[in-house]
Scaffold this motif. Structure first.
Motif, PDB file in Angstrom:
ATOM      1  N   ALA A   1     -29.955 -37.663   0.774  1.00 20.94           N
ATOM      2  CA  ALA A   1     -30.820 -36.626   0.194  1.00 20.94           C
ATOM      3  C   ALA A   1     -32.005 -36.742  -0.139  1.00 20.94           C
ATOM      4  CB  ALA A   1     -29.864 -36.411  -1.369  1.00 20.94           C
ATOM      5  N   GLN A   2     -32.351 -38.144  -0.370  1.00 26.03           N
ATOM      6  CA  GLN A   2     -33.680 -38.807  -0.628  1.00 26.03           C
ATOM      7  C   GLN A   2     -34.571 -38.431   0.560  1.00 26.03           C
ATOM      8  OE1 GLN A   2     -32.593 -42.356  -1.901  1.00 26.03           O
ATOM      9  NE2 GLN A   2     -33.800 -42.170  -3.743  1.00 26.03           N
ATOM     10  N   LEU A   3     -33.915 -38.625   1.820  1.00 26.97           N
ATOM     11  CA  LEU A   3     -34.689 -38.548   3.104  1.00 26.97           C
ATOM     12  C   LEU A   3     -35.144 -36.940   3.366  1.00 26.97           C
ATOM     13  CD1 LEU A   3     -33.051 -40.589   5.690  1.00 26.97           C
ATOM     14  CD2 LEU A   3     -35.180 -41.016   4.652  1.00 26.97           C
ATOM     15  N   ILE A   4     -33.933 -36.217   3.084  1.00 27.63           N
ATOM     16  CA  ILE A   4     -34.105 -34.593   3.304  1.00 27.63           C
ATOM     17  C   ILE A   4     -35.265 -34.069   2.275  1.00 27.63           C
ATOM     18  CG2 ILE A   4     -33.092 -32.400   2.817  1.00 27.63           C
ATOM     19  CD1 ILE A   4     -30.488 -33.550   3.858  1.00 27.63           C
TER      20      ILE A   4
ATOM     21  N   TRP B   1     -29.073 -20.312  -0.738  1.00 27.00           N
ATOM     22  CA  TRP B   1     -29.290 -21.817  -0.053  1.00 27.00           C
ATOM     23  C   TRP B   1     -30.802 -22.076  -0.877  1.00 27.00           C
ATOM     24  CZ3 TRP B   1     -27.013 -23.452   3.939  1.00 27.00           C
ATOM     25  CH2 TRP B   1     -26.114 -22.593   4.891  1.00 27.00           C
ATOM     26  N   THR B   2     -30.912 -23.586  -0.591  1.00 24.68           N
ATOM     27  CA  THR B   2     -32.075 -24.187  -1.042  1.00 24.68           C
ATOM     28  C   THR B   2     -32.535 -24.904   0.352  1.00 24.68           C
ATOM     29  OG1 THR B   2     -31.121 -26.150  -1.424  1.00 24.68           O
ATOM     30  CG2 THR B   2     -31.393 -24.684  -3.402  1.00 24.68           C
ATOM     31  N   GLU B   3     -33.867 -25.009   0.513  1.00 22.58           N
ATOM     32  CA  GLU B   3     -34.116 -25.705   1.612  1.00 22.58           C
ATOM     33  C   GLU B   3     -33.558 -26.802   1.787  1.00 22.58           C
ATOM     34  OE1 GLU B   3     -38.185 -26.317   2.206  1.00 22.58           O
ATOM     35  OE2 GLU B   3     -39.052 -24.282   2.105  1.00 22.58           O
ATOM     36  N   HIS B   4     -33.154 -27.509   0.839  1.00 17.65           N
ATOM     37  CA  HIS B   4     -32.377 -28.971   0.587  1.00 17.65           C
ATOM     38  C   HIS B   4     -31.141 -28.565   1.236  1.00 17.65           C
ATOM     39  CE1 HIS B   4     -31.843 -32.889  -1.319  1.00 17.65           C
ATOM     40  NE2 HIS B   4     -30.965 -32.484  -0.665  1.00 17.65           N
ATOM     41  N   SER B   5     -30.445 -27.736   0.608  1.00 14.97           N
ATOM     42  CA  SER B   5     -28.795 -27.492   1.266  1.00 14.97           C
ATOM     43  C   SER B   5     -28.923 -26.953   2.590  1.00 14.97           C
ATOM     44  CB  SER B   5     -28.096 -26.423   0.287  1.00 14.97           C
ATOM     45  OG  SER B   5     -28.687 -25.211   0.295  1.00 14.97           O
ATOM     46  N   LEU B   6     -29.971 -26.174   3.093  1.00 20.40           N
ATOM     47  CA  LEU B   6     -30.153 -25.538   4.454  1.00 20.40           C
ATOM     48  C   LEU B   6     -30.261 -26.660   5.355  1.00 20.40           C
ATOM     49  CD1 LEU B   6     -31.755 -22.058   5.303  1.00 20.40           C
ATOM     50  CD2 LEU B   6     -31.757 -24.260   6.694  1.00 20.40           C
ATOM     51  N   MET B   7     -31.061 -27.611   4.840  1.00 19.45           N
ATOM     52  CA  MET B   7     -31.406 -28.530   5.778  1.00 19.45           C
ATOM     53  C   MET B   7     -30.227 -29.517   6.067  1.00 19.45           C
ATOM     54  SD  MET B   7     -33.709 -30.040   7.840  1.00 19.45           S
ATOM     55  CE  MET B   7     -35.206 -29.810   7.903  1.00 19.45           C
ATOM     56  N   ALA B   8     -29.503 -29.758   5.007  1.00 21.91           N
ATOM     57  CA  ALA B   8     -28.161 -30.544   4.901  1.00 21.91           C
ATOM     58  C   ALA B   8     -27.261 -29.948   6.018  1.00 21.91           C
ATOM     59  CB  ALA B   8     -27.761 -30.688   3.634  1.00 21.91           C
ATOM     60  N   ALA B   9     -26.983 -28.579   5.724  1.00 24.60           N
ATOM     61  CA  ALA B   9     -26.084 -27.935   6.757  1.00 24.60           C
ATOM     62  C   ALA B   9     -26.631 -28.231   8.081  1.00 24.60           C
ATOM     63  CB  ALA B   9     -26.114 -26.452   6.245  1.00 24.60           C
ATOM     64  N   ALA B  10     -27.981 -28.063   8.453  1.00 25.98           N
ATOM     65  CA  ALA B  10     -28.467 -28.083   9.835  1.00 25.98           C
ATOM     66  C   ALA B  10     -28.060 -29.667  10.259  1.00 25.98           C
ATOM     67  CB  ALA B  10     -30.075 -27.661   9.913  1.00 25.98           C
ATOM     68  N   VAL B  11     -28.287 -30.548   9.524  1.00 27.82           N
ATOM     69  CA  VAL B  11     -28.339 -32.030  10.212  1.00 27.82           C
ATOM     70  C   VAL B  11     -26.842 -32.342   9.892  1.00 27.82           C
ATOM     71  CG1 VAL B  11     -30.618 -32.484   9.799  1.00 27.82           C
ATOM     72  CG2 VAL B  11     -28.855 -33.244   7.976  1.00 27.82           C
ATOM     73  N   GLY B  12     -25.920 -31.609   9.239  1.00 30.55           N
ATOM     74  CA  GLY B  12     -24.523 -32.039   9.090  1.00 30.55           C
ATOM     75  C   GLY B  12     -24.097 -32.869   8.059  1.00 30.55           C
TER      76      GLY B  12
ATOM     77  N   TYR C   1     -36.450 -44.863  17.037  1.00 30.82           N
ATOM     78  CA  TYR C   1     -35.211 -43.934  17.121  1.00 30.82           C
ATOM     79  C   TYR C   1     -35.314 -42.718  16.439  1.00 30.82           C
ATOM     80  CZ  TYR C   1     -30.254 -42.547  17.619  1.00 30.82           C
ATOM     81  OH  TYR C   1     -29.367 -41.867  17.975  1.00 30.82           O
ATOM     82  N   ILE C   2     -36.039 -41.732  17.093  1.00 34.30           N
ATOM     83  CA  ILE C   2     -36.107 -40.254  16.624  1.00 34.30           C
ATOM     84  C   ILE C   2     -34.809 -39.599  16.647  1.00 34.30           C
ATOM     85  CG2 ILE C   2     -37.254 -38.216  16.944  1.00 34.30           C
ATOM     86  CD1 ILE C   2     -39.226 -39.748  18.359  1.00 34.30           C
ATOM     87  N   SER C   3     -34.504 -39.039  15.554  1.00 29.24           N
ATOM     88  CA  SER C   3     -33.088 -38.240  15.589  1.00 29.24           C
ATOM     89  C   SER C   3     -33.148 -37.275  14.372  1.00 29.24           C
ATOM     90  CB  SER C   3     -31.882 -39.175  15.354  1.00 29.24           C
ATOM     91  OG  SER C   3     -30.492 -38.270  15.223  1.00 29.24           O
ATOM     92  N   HIS C   4     -32.385 -36.002  14.559  1.00 34.99           N
ATOM     93  CA  HIS C   4     -32.282 -35.192  13.249  1.00 34.99           C
ATOM     94  C   HIS C   4     -31.070 -35.472  12.809  1.00 34.99           C
ATOM     95  CE1 HIS C   4     -35.601 -32.364  14.097  1.00 34.99           C
ATOM     96  NE2 HIS C   4     -35.106 -32.081  15.474  1.00 34.99           N
ATOM     97  N   PHE C   5     -30.244 -36.273  13.261  1.00 34.06           N
ATOM     98  CA  PHE C   5     -28.960 -36.590  12.613  1.00 34.06           C
ATOM     99  C   PHE C   5     -28.907 -37.828  11.649  1.00 34.06           C
ATOM    100  CE2 PHE C   5     -28.201 -34.341  16.646  1.00 34.06           C
ATOM    101  CZ  PHE C   5     -27.662 -33.125  16.349  1.00 34.06           C
ATOM    102  N   LEU C   6     -28.849 -37.483  10.251  1.00 32.93           N
ATOM    103  CA  LEU C   6     -29.006 -38.683   9.453  1.00 32.93           C
ATOM    104  C   LEU C   6     -28.139 -39.382   9.352  1.00 32.93           C
ATOM    105  CD1 LEU C   6     -30.930 -36.451   6.442  1.00 32.93           C
ATOM    106  CD2 LEU C   6     -31.881 -37.775   8.372  1.00 32.93           C
ATOM    107  N   GLU C   7     -26.727 -39.102   9.782  1.00 33.94           N
ATOM    108  CA  GLU C   7     -25.745 -40.029   9.538  1.00 33.94           C
ATOM    109  C   GLU C   7     -25.995 -41.218  10.614  1.00 33.94           C
ATOM    110  OE1 GLU C   7     -25.422 -37.029  10.572  1.00 33.94           O
ATOM    111  OE2 GLU C   7     -24.067 -36.877  12.288  1.00 33.94           O
TER     112      GLU C   7
END
Lengths: 317, 496
Positions: free
Chosen positions: B231-234, B482-493, B196-202
């Protein structure tokens, strides 16, 4: 939903009714236009385009096109005339003419599928090649012969009688056969799959190359049959006949609801499309319209039919 | 459970680009295995290798203990590996049952056995709990969610052992997503392994048993989803060193030149508010399909906007055509250089001056020499490696083609630059030159909107960064916020 799909199926048929109604309004024409004798003439005039449209339906539904049909009809009719000249028995002549058409189709299909080239390009080239071959074969003139039963297939002994010419029955039988093949055989359904989404068809294990070659070959056999009817009508093999006929045939298929991008089309629709074209020609003649006016009318009808079809598609999507 | 599929040391290069360096994944029977990673991490390439779309350059694949190296998708399917693509691959004109049975129609001597075919199609749908679908209806008339089910049913017909699903929920509504999850769980109960490929971590947290993270073509981590935080995944997805490619530039900003309020365009762009000032570079980040390209296309007038307003340099400029966009001072660089951005068969000169071709004409006659000298000036200033302005663009390298595409914007000249993935697929040397060029634009007081999927680029170049998610512009903050981390979190929701 149901009325809409019914309407979609009836679309070309309504077009035919409309065209017939159009020519039934002027009283000076109606008297003859609506007679059985005229109906018979229209049917006979439709035969060649109708048989050609059967082959073209297969090709267009599969997402292809064939521009070499007119040349193929001329070529096969010359072949037929030469064989009659040499005294071949009728059954053998018929088989040979159809086989000649299938041979041209096989060449088209093999080039398109084998060389992975656009059907438009290949058949545009073949349009010239086959026309040239027909002229070469006929010594650059019409091929005449004494007599043959084939000459009787596009006429009836009594023009006012009820009986239809043999050619009309052949076209009808071929149409029924093609409709059944498209619907009931695996080959027929693969034609639709190929036109709808070729990549998917391949992914699902459809032998796309073989299917394509077969499509053009079977269609070629139909074009050979049309060539036979052309021979019967002219009673001579004329290598310059049927120039541009492929455009009438394509128009018939498109008016009948097929999509040039493939995946859609029916035999019934194509037959009605062929009839619409013949009725337009016949009616215009009786109205006394000059030929240039007929040409304009038929051109407008093609565009209008496809435009209406697209509206219908957009609404049902 | 027993290992179903084992990949080790998979490598794959496309020309000079190493798409996969060293990927090892192990997938058990009957599990949902999540494959995550940034845009361009190599997920699609890996799945192509697995489903027979292309062959690996090196590495070993084993399916249920036997060597597995499919030559094409057909062979992969025969071995029991099927893929459901992001873009659906149905034959839209055929009926539901025909799509499901395509290529495996029950027949006798070429005659179709319709009843048997429908029964088998019905059975495949029944396994998914969708036996109420009308078998005779055209597949193209169904919703995306239902079409997906039809495609899964088709894959089930071949009794798959591994089913690959690439972003299956990207165009699904919430309710359909739930139903799809139920279907996936059911498949697993029957022993099918699902990748299963997904950008949506939830989604991954809810659905998957184990995960593998890909980064820059390498598998960088895998484990049980339970006990792993998002967070660990990101962190696994984005952790990388940033190379010094980006020019130093003092942040400056003048008057607001572009003001977007509530812009909408179809279903892919649902809501965007954005302001850009002269001398400013604003990045637009987000996942593929989040609506970034749609935003700049609607701004430029390539796509019709269906709501909202655009103000350019104080004048209302809502709902223009691309021609009006040019005249209003906008310059648009397409992400699709070869198909939309450039006319490959035409010369450098013609590509450069096309938007203002009229300026090079007198009484309808084109001044070719004027065109070529204008283009020649840009070839020199941008360092385009070309024989001259008359050379065909197709003969240039990707980086030089992109410079020609940018020269068109400079020649016009545009005041507000909308750049969609300006460095996609070009070499590092040209990248650095293009970064310098973009920074130079900002220094001269022009405004730049930079759409990019590559986070280091966004952080290296932009003064402010906007993030889009599922068609909405969710946030626009200064780079430092932003951090790369927080930006990625915002992108994946997710809340980081």
């Amino acid at each position: 939903m149901n009325t809409r799909s019914l309407l979609a199926k009836l679309g070309p048929f309504l077009g035919l009714v409309l065209v017939i109604a159009l020519f039934s309004i002027p009283t000076e024409v109606r008297g003859y236009f609506l007679t059985y004798a005229n109906f018979k003439i229209i049917l006979t005039q439709t035969v060649i385009v109708a048989i050609g449209a059967l082959g073209m339906t297969l090709i267009i539904v599969s997402g292809g096109i064939d521009l070499s049909v007119g040349s193929g009809i001329a070529f096969t009719s010359v072949v037929g005339a030469l064989l009659i000249q040499r005294g071949w028995p009728t059954a053998t002549v018929v088989a040979a003419v159809i086989a000649a058409g299938a041979g041209i189709g096989l060449l088209n299909g093999a080039a398109i599928a084998g060389l992975r080239m656009m059907p438009f390009i290949i058949t545009l080239g073949m349009l010239g090649v086959v026309r040239g071959a027909a002229k070469w074969l006929g010594g650059n003139e019409t091929v005449n012969y004494d007599a043959s039963v084939i000459n009787n297939w596009m006429t009836t002994p009594d023009p006012a009688g009820w009986s239809l010419p043999a050619g009309a029955w052949v076209a009808l039988a071929a149409a029924v056969g093609t409709a059944v093949m498209l619907r009931q055989t695996v080959f027929g359904r693969h034609i639709f799959a190929l036109g709808s989404n070729e990549a998917t068809a391949r992914l699902c294990g459809v032998a796309t190359v073989r299917t394509k070659i077969l499509i053009y070959t079977v269609a070629g056999a139909f074009f050979g049959l049309a060539g036979l009817m052309q021979l019967s009508r002219l009673r001579q093999g004329d290598p310059t006949v049927a120039v541009g006929l492929e455009l009438d045939i394509i128009a018939a298929v498109i008016i009948g609801g097929a999509s040039l991008s493939g995946g859609m089309g029916t035999v019934l629709g194509s037959m009605i499309g062929a009839l619409i074209m013949a009725v337009l020609r016949n009616g215009s003649q009786q109205m006394g319209w000059p030929t240039y006016f007929q040409e304009i009318i038929i051109g407008v009808v093609i565009i209008a039919a496809v435009f209406l079809d697209r509206l219908r598609q957009a609404r049902s999507a | 459970m027993a290992t179903r599929l084992r990949l080790s040391g998979i490598r794959k290069a496309f020309g000079a680009t190493q798409a996969l360096r060293d990927v090892s994944v192990e997938i058990a029977g009957g599990e949902v295995h999540a494959l995550v990673g940034e845009n361009g991490a190599g997920k699609s390439t890996l799945m192509n290798v697995l489903s027979g779309g292309c062959a690996a350059d090196g590495g070993v694949m084993e399916l249920d203990g036997t060597p597995y190296a499919p030559r094409d998708t057909l062979e992969a399917r025969r071995r029991g590996v099927a893929m459901i693509h992001q873009e659906l691959s149905l034959a839209p004109h055929l009926s539901v049952w025909e799509n499901i049975m395509l290529g495996a129609e029950p027949q006798r001597g070429g005659w179709l056995n319709r009843r048997e075919a429908k029964a088998q199609a019905r059975a495949a749908l029944a396994r998914l709990g969708y036996d109420h679908l009308a078998l005779d209806r055209r597949a193209g008339g169904f919703s995306i969610a239902e079409q997906q089910i039809i495609e899964i049913a088709r894959a089930l017909r071949t009794e798959p052992r591994v089913l690959i699903m690439d972003e299956p929920t990207s165009s699904l509504a919430q309710a359909d997503t739930e139903r799809l999850f139920a279907v996936i769980r059911q498949l697993c109960d029957h022993g099918v392994s699902v990748i299963y490929i997904s950008h949506f971590l939830e989604e991954i947290t809810r659905l998957a048993g184990r995960y593998t993270v890909l980064k820059d073509g390498q598998s960088v981590g895998s484990g049980e989803v339970a006990g792993t935080t998002q967070a660990q995944l990101i962190r696994l997805m984005v952790g990388r060193e940033v190379t010094e490619l980006y020019p130093v530039r003092a942040a400056q900003s003048g008057q607001t030149v572009l003001e977007v309020r509530g812009l909408k365009a179809g279903s892919r762009l649902r809501q965007a508010d954005l302001t850009v000032a002269a001398g400013e570079i604003v990045g637009v980040a987000g996942l593929i399909g989040a609506g970034r390209t749609e935003l700049v296309r609607a701004l430029f007038g390539l796509d019709k906007s269906t709501g909202g307003t655009v103000v350019l340099e104080g004048r209302d400029a809502t709902g223009r055509t691309p021609g009006e966009g040019w005249r209003a001072g906008l310059g648009f660089l397409s992400e699709n250089r070869k198909e939309e951005g450039l006319m490959l068969a035409l010369s450098v000169a013609e590509n450069t001056v096309l938007p203002k071709l009229g300026k090079f004409g007198r009484l309808g006659w084109l001044n070719r020499r004027g065109m070529e000298s204008a283009a020649g000036g840009w070839i020199e200033r941008l360092g385009v490696k070309a024989r001259g302005p008359a050379q065909r663009v197709a003969e240039l390298s990707g980086g030089n083609q992109q410079k020609v595409a940018l020269a068109r914007l400079l020649e016009y000249p545009a005041r507000i630059f909308l750049l969609d993935e300006p460095t996609r697929g070009i070499d590092v040397g040209s990248k650095a030159q293009i970064y310098e060029l973009i920074a130079g634009l900002a220094r001269e007081g022009r405004a730049v909107v930079l759409v990019s999927s590559y986070l280091p680029e966004v952080f290296g170049m932009c003064d402010r960064i906007a993030v889009m998610r599922r068609g909405e512009l969710v946030d626009c903050l200064p780079r430092g916020a932003w951090t790369e981390h927080s930006l990625m979190a915002a992108a994946v929701g997710t809340a980081a």
